[in-house]
Motif scaffolding. Structure first.
Motif, PDB file in Angstrom:
ATOM      1  N   ILE A 132      57.119  32.339 -43.642  1.00  0.00           N
ATOM      2  CA  ILE A 132      57.358  33.459 -44.445  1.00  0.00           C
ATOM      3  C   ILE A 132      56.228  34.741 -44.615  1.00  0.00           C
ATOM      4  CG2 ILE A 132      58.317  34.709 -46.524  1.00  0.00           C
ATOM      5  CD1 ILE A 132      60.217  32.113 -46.393  1.00  0.00           C
ATOM      6  N   VAL A 133      55.090  33.911 -45.378  1.00  0.00           N
ATOM      7  CA  VAL A 133      53.735  34.851 -45.563  1.00  0.00           C
ATOM      8  C   VAL A 133      53.359  35.250 -44.018  1.00  0.00           C
ATOM      9  CG1 VAL A 133      51.536  34.595 -46.062  1.00  0.00           C
ATOM     10  CG2 VAL A 133      53.177  33.655 -47.504  1.00  0.00           C
ATOM     11  N   GLY A 134      53.379  34.353 -42.991  1.00  0.00           N
ATOM     12  CA  GLY A 134      52.893  34.930 -41.766  1.00  0.00           C
ATOM     13  C   GLY A 134      53.800  36.006 -41.257  1.00  0.00           C
ATOM     14  N   LEU A 135      54.962  36.009 -41.168  1.00  0.00           N
ATOM     15  CA  LEU A 135      55.966  37.027 -40.830  1.00  0.00           C
ATOM     16  C   LEU A 135      55.703  38.141 -41.179  1.00  0.00           C
ATOM     17  CD1 LEU A 135      59.307  35.183 -40.079  1.00  0.00           C
ATOM     18  CD2 LEU A 135      57.725  36.001 -38.529  1.00  0.00           C
ATOM     19  N   VAL A 136      55.621  38.097 -42.817  1.00  0.00           N
ATOM     20  CA  VAL A 136      55.324  39.453 -43.559  1.00  0.00           C
ATOM     21  C   VAL A 136      54.135  40.012 -43.261  1.00  0.00           C
ATOM     22  CG1 VAL A 136      55.065  40.404 -45.989  1.00  0.00           C
ATOM     23  CG2 VAL A 136      57.052  38.981 -45.425  1.00  0.00           C
ATOM     24  N   GLY A 137      53.058  39.190 -43.020  1.00  0.00           N
ATOM     25  CA  GLY A 137      51.739  39.621 -42.743  1.00  0.00           C
ATOM     26  C   GLY A 137      51.886  40.358 -41.449  1.00  0.00           C
ATOM     27  N   LEU A 138      52.428  39.810 -40.304  1.00  0.00           N
ATOM     28  CA  LEU A 138      52.468  40.233 -39.152  1.00  0.00           C
ATOM     29  C   LEU A 138      52.947  41.890 -39.100  1.00  0.00           C
ATOM     30  CD1 LEU A 138      53.382  37.697 -36.694  1.00  0.00           C
ATOM     31  CD2 LEU A 138      51.058  38.915 -36.829  1.00  0.00           C
ATOM     32  N   ILE A 139      54.210  41.986 -39.922  1.00  0.00           N
ATOM     33  CA  ILE A 139      54.949  43.114 -40.031  1.00  0.00           C
ATOM     34  C   ILE A 139      53.786  44.333 -40.709  1.00  0.00           C
ATOM     35  CG2 ILE A 139      56.675  44.485 -41.113  1.00  0.00           C
ATOM     36  CD1 ILE A 139      58.458  41.936 -40.920  1.00  0.00           C
ATOM     37  N   VAL A 140      53.138  43.776 -41.774  1.00  0.00           N
ATOM     38  CA  VAL A 140      52.257  44.717 -42.320  1.00  0.00           C
ATOM     39  C   VAL A 140      51.039  45.121 -41.667  1.00  0.00           C
ATOM     40  CG1 VAL A 140      50.711  44.835 -44.368  1.00  0.00           C
ATOM     41  CG2 VAL A 140      53.014  43.820 -44.701  1.00  0.00           C
ATOM     42  N   ILE A 141      50.466  44.068 -40.798  1.00  0.00           N
ATOM     43  CA  ILE A 141      49.359  44.309 -39.994  1.00  0.00           C
ATOM     44  C   ILE A 141      49.640  45.453 -38.826  1.00  0.00           C
ATOM     45  CG2 ILE A 141      47.927  43.297 -38.337  1.00  0.00           C
ATOM     46  CD1 ILE A 141      47.467  41.030 -40.182  1.00  0.00           C
ATOM     47  N   THR A 142      50.915  44.927 -38.340  1.00  0.00           N
ATOM     48  CA  THR A 142      51.320  45.992 -37.288  1.00  0.00           C
ATOM     49  C   THR A 142      51.673  47.404 -37.612  1.00  0.00           C
ATOM     50  OG1 THR A 142      52.474  44.173 -36.340  1.00  0.00           O
ATOM     51  CG2 THR A 142      53.136  46.212 -35.409  1.00  0.00           C
ATOM     52  N   ARG A 143      52.122  47.560 -38.873  1.00  0.00           N
ATOM     53  CA  ARG A 143      52.479  48.840 -39.371  1.00  0.00           C
ATOM     54  C   ARG A 143      51.146  49.563 -39.702  1.00  0.00           C
ATOM     55  NH1 ARG A 143      57.935  50.957 -40.643  1.00  0.00           N
ATOM     56  NH2 ARG A 143      56.535  52.196 -41.974  1.00  0.00           N
ATOM     57  N   ILE A 144      50.103  48.964 -40.253  1.00  0.00           N
ATOM     58  CA  ILE A 144      48.752  49.497 -40.491  1.00  0.00           C
ATOM     59  C   ILE A 144      48.003  49.713 -39.098  1.00  0.00           C
ATOM     60  CG2 ILE A 144      46.453  49.000 -41.423  1.00  0.00           C
ATOM     61  CD1 ILE A 144      47.588  47.205 -43.509  1.00  0.00           C
ATOM     62  N   GLU A 145      47.986  48.945 -38.155  1.00  0.00           N
ATOM     63  CA  GLU A 145      47.608  49.415 -36.958  1.00  0.00           C
ATOM     64  C   GLU A 145      47.984  50.538 -36.448  1.00  0.00           C
ATOM     65  OE1 GLU A 145      45.201  45.614 -34.636  1.00  0.00           O
ATOM     66  OE2 GLU A 145      47.398  45.382 -35.049  1.00  0.00           O
ATOM     67  N   ALA A 146      49.520  50.526 -36.414  1.00  0.00           N
ATOM     68  CA  ALA A 146      50.326  51.599 -35.810  1.00  0.00           C
ATOM     69  C   ALA A 146      49.798  53.061 -36.360  1.00  0.00           C
ATOM     70  CB  ALA A 146      51.690  51.368 -35.795  1.00  0.00           C
ATOM     71  N   ARG A 147      49.423  52.916 -37.683  1.00  0.00           N
ATOM     72  CA  ARG A 147      49.047  54.313 -38.247  1.00  0.00           C
ATOM     73  C   ARG A 147      47.729  54.546 -38.044  1.00  0.00           C
ATOM     74  NH1 ARG A 147      52.154  56.530 -42.362  1.00  0.00           N
ATOM     75  NH2 ARG A 147      54.142  55.227 -42.822  1.00  0.00           N
ATOM     76  N   MET A 148      46.710  53.537 -37.583  1.00  0.00           N
ATOM     77  CA  MET A 148      45.415  53.786 -37.405  1.00  0.00           C
ATOM     78  C   MET A 148      45.109  54.106 -36.026  1.00  0.00           C
ATOM     79  SD  MET A 148      43.444  50.624 -39.725  1.00  0.00           S
ATOM     80  CE  MET A 148      41.875  51.218 -39.078  1.00  0.00           C
ATOM     81  N   ALA A 149      45.851  53.637 -35.163  1.00  0.00           N
ATOM     82  CA  ALA A 149      45.603  53.861 -33.919  1.00  0.00           C
ATOM     83  C   ALA A 149      47.013  53.895 -32.973  1.00  0.00           C
ATOM     84  CB  ALA A 149      44.865  52.692 -33.123  1.00  0.00           C
ATOM     85  N   PRO A 150      47.683  54.973 -33.021  1.00  0.00           N
ATOM     86  CA  PRO A 150      49.075  55.066 -32.436  1.00  0.00           C
ATOM     87  C   PRO A 150      49.081  54.988 -30.995  1.00  0.00           C
ATOM     88  CG  PRO A 150      48.419  57.244 -33.693  1.00  0.00           C
ATOM     89  CD  PRO A 150      47.260  55.996 -33.889  1.00  0.00           C
ATOM     90  N   TRP A 151      48.026  55.517 -30.453  1.00  0.00           N
ATOM     91  CA  TRP A 151      47.970  55.592 -28.964  1.00  0.00           C
ATOM     92  C   TRP A 151      48.117  54.247 -28.397  1.00  0.00           C
ATOM     93  CZ3 TRP A 151      43.816  56.595 -32.074  1.00  0.00           C
ATOM     94  CH2 TRP A 151      42.802  55.750 -32.149  1.00  0.00           C
ATOM     95  N   ARG A 152      47.755  53.182 -29.131  1.00  0.00           N
ATOM     96  CA  ARG A 152      47.819  51.714 -28.593  1.00  0.00           C
ATOM     97  C   ARG A 152      49.197  51.255 -28.399  1.00  0.00           C
ATOM     98  NH1 ARG A 152      44.825  47.662 -31.568  1.00  0.00           N
ATOM     99  NH2 ARG A 152      45.044  46.499 -29.731  1.00  0.00           N
ATOM    100  N   PHE A 153      50.012  51.726 -29.297  1.00  0.00           N
ATOM    101  CA  PHE A 153      51.402  51.430 -29.356  1.00  0.00           C
ATOM    102  C   PHE A 153      52.300  52.205 -28.385  1.00  0.00           C
ATOM    103  CE2 PHE A 153      49.607  49.717 -32.915  1.00  0.00           C
ATOM    104  CZ  PHE A 153      49.982  48.371 -33.023  1.00  0.00           C
ATOM    105  N   MET A 154      51.761  53.268 -27.830  1.00  0.00           N
ATOM    106  CA  MET A 154      52.740  54.213 -26.845  1.00  0.00           C
ATOM    107  C   MET A 154      52.669  53.985 -25.437  1.00  0.00           C
ATOM    108  SD  MET A 154      51.854  57.759 -28.820  1.00  0.00           S
ATOM    109  CE  MET A 154      52.135  58.060 -30.382  1.00  0.00           C
ATOM    110  N   ARG A 155      52.572  52.847 -24.871  1.00  0.00           N
ATOM    111  CA  ARG A 155      52.632  52.590 -23.648  1.00  0.00           C
ATOM    112  C   ARG A 155      53.823  52.099 -23.119  1.00  0.00           C
ATOM    113  NH1 ARG A 155      46.566  49.963 -22.185  1.00  0.00           N
ATOM    114  NH2 ARG A 155      45.460  51.804 -23.039  1.00  0.00           N
TER     115      ARG A 155
END
Length: 84
Positions: free
Chosen positions: A61-84
């Motif tokens: 559960i901690v791992g899944l929540v952590g992955l969601i949080v990290i993905t959200r943070i990375e998508a805000r920091m570097a949105p061009w990495r998620f637009m392929r």
């Protein structure tokens, strides 16, 4: 003729280096290991038998929540990495 100025690529606009994802993954791994260790220590110190299912479920559960949080943070920091 005047020199033309190229439009900067998104990678050049922000200071997002290769170290940032590594730091996020390290924090994520430490959170999972700390959860497992804390669950084990609470069980061990109370004198109850070890329940591995509880350790696995809490860590998952901690791992899944952590992955969601990290993905959200990375998508805000570097949105061009998620637009392929």
């Amino acid at each position: 003729m005047q020199p033309t100025r190229e439009t900067p690529r998104p990678e050049q606009l922000r200071s997002y280096t290769a170290k940032v994802p590594r730091i996020f993954w390290l924090i994520w791994m430490v959170a999972i290991v700390a959860t497992a260790a804390y669950t084990w220590w609470a069980t061990f110190s109370s004198g109850m038998p070890l329940d591995t299912t509880q350790i696995v479920l809490r860590s998952a559960i901690v791992g899944l929540v952590g992955l969601i949080v990290i993905t959200r943070i990375e998508a805000r920091m570097a949105p061009w990495r998620f637009m392929r």
